[in-house]
Design an enzyme around this catalytic site. Structure first.
Site, PDB file in Angstrom:
ATOM      1  N   GLU A   1     -56.464  16.816 -17.809  1.00 18.09           N
ATOM      2  CA  GLU A   1     -56.839  16.432 -16.449  1.00 18.09           C
ATOM      3  C   GLU A   1     -56.308  17.474 -15.475  1.00 18.09           C
ATOM      4  OE1 GLU A   1     -54.785  12.897 -14.867  1.00 18.09           O
ATOM      5  OE2 GLU A   1     -53.849  12.680 -16.829  1.00 18.09           O
TER       6      GLU A   1
ATOM      7  N   CYS B   1     -54.853  10.531 -18.823  1.00 14.40           N
ATOM      8  CA  CYS B   1     -53.984  10.846 -19.965  1.00 14.40           C
ATOM      9  C   CYS B   1     -54.588  10.401 -21.291  1.00 14.40           C
ATOM     10  CB  CYS B   1     -52.613  10.205 -19.795  1.00 14.40           C
ATOM     11  SG  CYS B   1     -51.851  10.609 -18.236  1.00 14.40           S
TER      12      CYS B   1
ATOM     13  N   HIS C   1     -47.704   6.392 -24.924  1.00 13.78           N
ATOM     14  CA  HIS C   1     -47.870   7.401 -23.877  1.00 13.78           C
ATOM     15  C   HIS C   1     -46.592   7.379 -23.039  1.00 13.78           C
ATOM     16  CE1 HIS C   1     -49.146   9.697 -20.517  1.00 13.78           C
ATOM     17  NE2 HIS C   1     -49.167   8.665 -19.696  1.00 13.78           N
TER      18      HIS C   1
HETATM   19  N1  CAA Z   1     -29.084   3.668 -11.923  1.00 16.38           N
HETATM   20  C1  CAA Z   1     -29.862   3.200 -12.925  1.00 16.38           C
HETATM   21  N2  CAA Z   1     -31.150   2.803 -12.734  1.00 16.38           N
HETATM   22  C2  CAA Z   1     -31.673   2.902 -11.485  1.00 16.38           C
HETATM   23  C3  CAA Z   1     -30.906   3.365 -10.398  1.00 16.38           C
HETATM   24  C4  CAA Z   1     -29.542   3.768 -10.652  1.00 16.38           C
HETATM   25  N3  CAA Z   1     -28.771   4.237  -9.671  1.00 16.38           N
HETATM   26  N4  CAA Z   1     -31.691   3.342  -9.304  1.00 16.38           N
HETATM   27  C5  CAA Z   1     -32.894   2.860  -9.693  1.00 16.38           C
HETATM   28  N5  CAA Z   1     -32.889   2.598 -11.006  1.00 16.38           N
HETATM   29  C6  CAA Z   1     -33.996   2.097 -11.832  1.00 16.38           C
HETATM   30  C7  CAA Z   1     -34.783   0.972 -11.208  1.00 16.38           C
HETATM   31  O1  CAA Z   1     -34.149  -0.285 -11.412  1.00 16.38           O
HETATM   32  C8  CAA Z   1     -36.086   1.082 -11.953  1.00 16.38           C
HETATM   33  O2  CAA Z   1     -35.960   0.545 -13.252  1.00 16.38           O
HETATM   34  P1  CAA Z   1     -36.984  -0.598 -13.751  1.00 16.38           P
HETATM   35  O3  CAA Z   1     -38.351  -0.029 -13.567  1.00 16.38           O
HETATM   36  O4  CAA Z   1     -36.628  -0.808 -15.186  1.00 16.38           O
HETATM   37  O5  CAA Z   1     -36.747  -1.776 -12.888  1.00 16.38           O
HETATM   38  C9  CAA Z   1     -36.255   2.593 -12.157  1.00 16.38           C
HETATM   39  O6  CAA Z   1     -34.949   3.143 -11.960  1.00 16.38           O
HETATM   40  C10 CAA Z   1     -37.216   3.229 -11.186  1.00 16.38           C
HETATM   41  O7  CAA Z   1     -36.871   2.817  -9.893  1.00 16.38           O
HETATM   42  P2  CAA Z   1     -37.965   2.522  -8.784  1.00 16.38           P
HETATM   43  O8  CAA Z   1     -39.043   1.638  -9.330  1.00 16.38           O
HETATM   44  O9  CAA Z   1     -37.290   2.094  -7.542  1.00 16.38           O
HETATM   45  O10 CAA Z   1     -38.540   4.011  -8.619  1.00 16.38           O
HETATM   46  P3  CAA Z   1     -39.628   4.572  -7.647  1.00 16.38           P
HETATM   47  O11 CAA Z   1     -40.028   3.588  -6.603  1.00 16.38           O
HETATM   48  O12 CAA Z   1     -39.109   5.879  -7.214  1.00 16.38           O
HETATM   49  O13 CAA Z   1     -40.915   4.769  -8.571  1.00 16.38           O
HETATM   50  C11 CAA Z   1     -42.324   5.551 -10.289  1.00 16.38           C
HETATM   51  C12 CAA Z   1     -40.900   5.168  -9.911  1.00 16.38           C
HETATM   52  C13 CAA Z   1     -43.301   4.451  -9.863  1.00 16.38           C
HETATM   53  C14 CAA Z   1     -42.392   5.744 -11.791  1.00 16.38           C
HETATM   54  C15 CAA Z   1     -42.702   6.877  -9.545  1.00 16.38           C
HETATM   55  O14 CAA Z   1     -41.874   7.902 -10.005  1.00 16.38           O
HETATM   56  C16 CAA Z   1     -44.147   7.284  -9.738  1.00 16.38           C
HETATM   57  O15 CAA Z   1     -45.010   6.888  -8.978  1.00 16.38           O
HETATM   58  N6  CAA Z   1     -44.457   8.137 -10.789  1.00 16.38           N
HETATM   59  C17 CAA Z   1     -45.816   8.563 -11.084  1.00 16.38           C
HETATM   60  C18 CAA Z   1     -46.684   7.464 -11.679  1.00 16.38           C
HETATM   61  C19 CAA Z   1     -46.315   7.107 -13.102  1.00 16.38           C
HETATM   62  O16 CAA Z   1     -45.714   7.862 -13.840  1.00 16.38           O
HETATM   63  N7  CAA Z   1     -46.742   5.914 -13.545  1.00 16.38           N
HETATM   64  C20 CAA Z   1     -46.531   5.468 -14.914  1.00 16.38           C
HETATM   65  C21 CAA Z   1     -47.642   4.576 -15.395  1.00 16.38           C
HETATM   66  S1  CAA Z   1     -49.241   5.396 -15.166  1.00 16.38           S
HETATM   67  C22 CAA Z   1     -49.412   6.419 -16.535  1.00 16.38           C
HETATM   68  O17 CAA Z   1     -48.763   6.216 -17.516  1.00 16.38           O
HETATM   69  C23 CAA Z   1     -50.381   7.553 -16.450  1.00 16.38           C
HETATM   70  C24 CAA Z   1     -49.632   8.790 -16.105  1.00 16.38           C
HETATM   71  O18 CAA Z   1     -49.228   9.548 -16.982  1.00 16.38           O
HETATM   72  C25 CAA Z   1     -49.401   9.073 -14.695  1.00 16.38           C
END
Ligand code: CAA
Length: 385
Positions: free
Chosen positions: A81, A113, A235
């Site tokens: 992609e 993906c 994945h």
């Molecule tokens: N110590 C330990 N853990 C911590 C922490 C700390 N100090 N602070 C936060 N965390 C944990 C949170 O509890 C959370 O864990 P859980 O999900 O188990 O509850 C984790 O860290 C992530 O925290 P947030 O949800 O608050 O993080 P975020 O709002 O920054 O978003 C994300 C994370 C959504 C993955 C973002 O990085 C993102 O949008 N990434 C791109 C999209 C993506 O990868 N999606 C995955 C599914 S889609 C897919 O698979 C296709 C693809 O390849 C894209």
């Protein structure tokens, strides 16, 4: 028929640079544990502008192909992609760079993906009709969300190459695929956008829902349960994601079963923890990590969950062949990751912002890496050969 078809050879390539996730956390004033534990990422592969999906894909494949393979390959399929052209495929360039025999099909295949899996299944179907021929499958991507974006810690890049043949040396298909499609906008990249649009939390939810649905369907159709799988691979957009999906089916298993699958999961994510997301290649880098770092034996069945946002997913299994360890390039894989250069944040941001010129003029580059871009002229990329 009972002819086996599957992965005869597999290898991967990442660029020679990475960013440490503690450095990124510090620069973004975030707790490093959020990245290391919360997302399960320790390092992220970064590419210079001279290394694209063609460079990465050709390098991955060059490590495994013999001259005989190049005569036997009928198709080169690139799942990606991160294409740089809406018309010409990366596959035809890789076909040339690798000197594969000319009477071959070369094309790119896309659904987020999921494209690597689409390519792999296409390869399976071709070889089942033409058992004496081979198909080269490449899953290559560069995952970028933008500096300071929510997705920034889940970037990465790289390529996995697989040679699909009859009587494979590593893994055989079991012809048990279950698929699932759902038209949803969790992650997409409309024409004209350099970076994807993403609803991160929705994407996590759709991923888990897709897995639990497909898992239930798989149990029904293939009459299996978790005990039939020596390992489940996923994945890996970041390594915590697959773990969340795996844990979603834990309530139906005894505790020893949960521990067994989680131990295999930890072996399957060792490489991705150091690379980050390579979109189409992520599931297969996980598979490679499992093969290199676990003690699975011949006859063991490995489950694979492929997910492409938007959303298409597939679950299928493959069975390990006798002496498969002999056909892996495990030592080279470890060396490849260990020899990379750690970038400072300033170097990362500079590299991230560099773009190949699009003025149609002639520009030279001096990246000595195999298959790296050495010139761009008239908007054509020229690669080291
Ligand atoms: N110590 C330990 N853990 C911590 C922490 C700390 N100090 N602070 C936060 N965390 C944990 C949170 O509890 C959370 O864990 P859980 O999900 O188990 O509850 C984790 O860290 C992530 O925290 P947030 O949800 O608050 O993080 P975020 O709002 O920054 O978003 C994300 C994370 C959504 C993955 C973002 O990085 C993102 O949008 N990434 C791109 C999209 C993506 O990868 N999606 C995955 C599914 S889609 C897919 O698979 C296709 C693809 O390849 C894209």
């Amino acid at each position: 028929s009972n002819m086996t078809i599957g992965i005869d050879k597999i290898s991967f390539q990442v660029p020679n640079y990475y960013l440490d996730m503690t450095d990124l956390a510090n620069a973004r004033e975030t707790d490093p544990n959020k990245f290391h534990i919360g997302l399960g990422q320790d390092q992220m592969a970064i590419n210079p502008e001279t290394q694209d999906i063609v460079t990465l894909g050709a390098s991955a494949a060059a490590k495994i192909l013999t001259d005989e393979d190049k005569k036997d390959i009928d198709m080169v399929i690139v799942g990606t992609e991160s294409s740089t052209d809406f018309s010409k495929s990366a596959a035809v360039i890789i076909h040339n760079l690798l000197d594969i025999q000319p009477f071959a099909r070369s094309f790119e295949i896309k659904h987020a993906c999921y494209g690597g899996t689409a390519a792999l299944q296409q390869a399976h179907d071709y070889v089942s009709l033409h058992p004496d021929r081979k198909v080269l499958v490449i899953a290559a991507d560069i995952a970028k969300y933008g500096l300071n974006s929510g997705g920034e810690p889940t970037q990465g890049c790289g390529a996995v190459a697989m040679l699909i043949t009859k009587e494979p040396h590593i893994l055989a298909f079991n012809n048990d695929s279950v698929f699932y499609s759902e038209d949803v906008y969790d992650f997409w990249r409309p024409a004209g956008h350099d970076y994807p649009l993403v609803d991160g939390h929705l994407s996590n939810q759709i991923y888990i829902d897709s897995f639990t649905r497909i898992w239930e369907q798989n149990k029904k159709i293939n009459q299996t349960s978790s005990e039939d799988y020596a390992a489940l691979t996923f994945h890996l957009p970041y390594t915590k994601m697959g773990r969340k999906a795996l844990r979603a089916i834990f309530p139906e298993m005894p505790e020893e079963e949960q521990q067994r699958l989680e131990a295999r999961y930890d072996e399957a994510i060792l490489y991705s923890r150091q690379v980050g997301n390579l979109y189409t290649g992520s599931l297969y880098l996980g598979l490679l990590s499992l093969l290199d770092n676990s003690q699975l034996v011949a006859g063991d069945r490995v489950g694979l969950f492929s997910y492409g946002s938007g959303a298409v997913s597939e679950f299928f299994s493959m069975t390990l062949m006798e002496d498969y360890k002999k056909y892996l390039t495990s030592e080279n894989n470890h060396t490849l990751l260990a020899q990379r250069k750690r970038l400072t944040i300033a170097e990362y941001e500079k590299m991230f912002n560099e773009k190949l010129p699009t003025d149609g003029g002639s520009h030279s580059f001096s990246d000595p890496t195999d298959f790296a871009i050495n010139k761009i002229d008239g908007d054509i990329r020229y690669y080291n050969k």
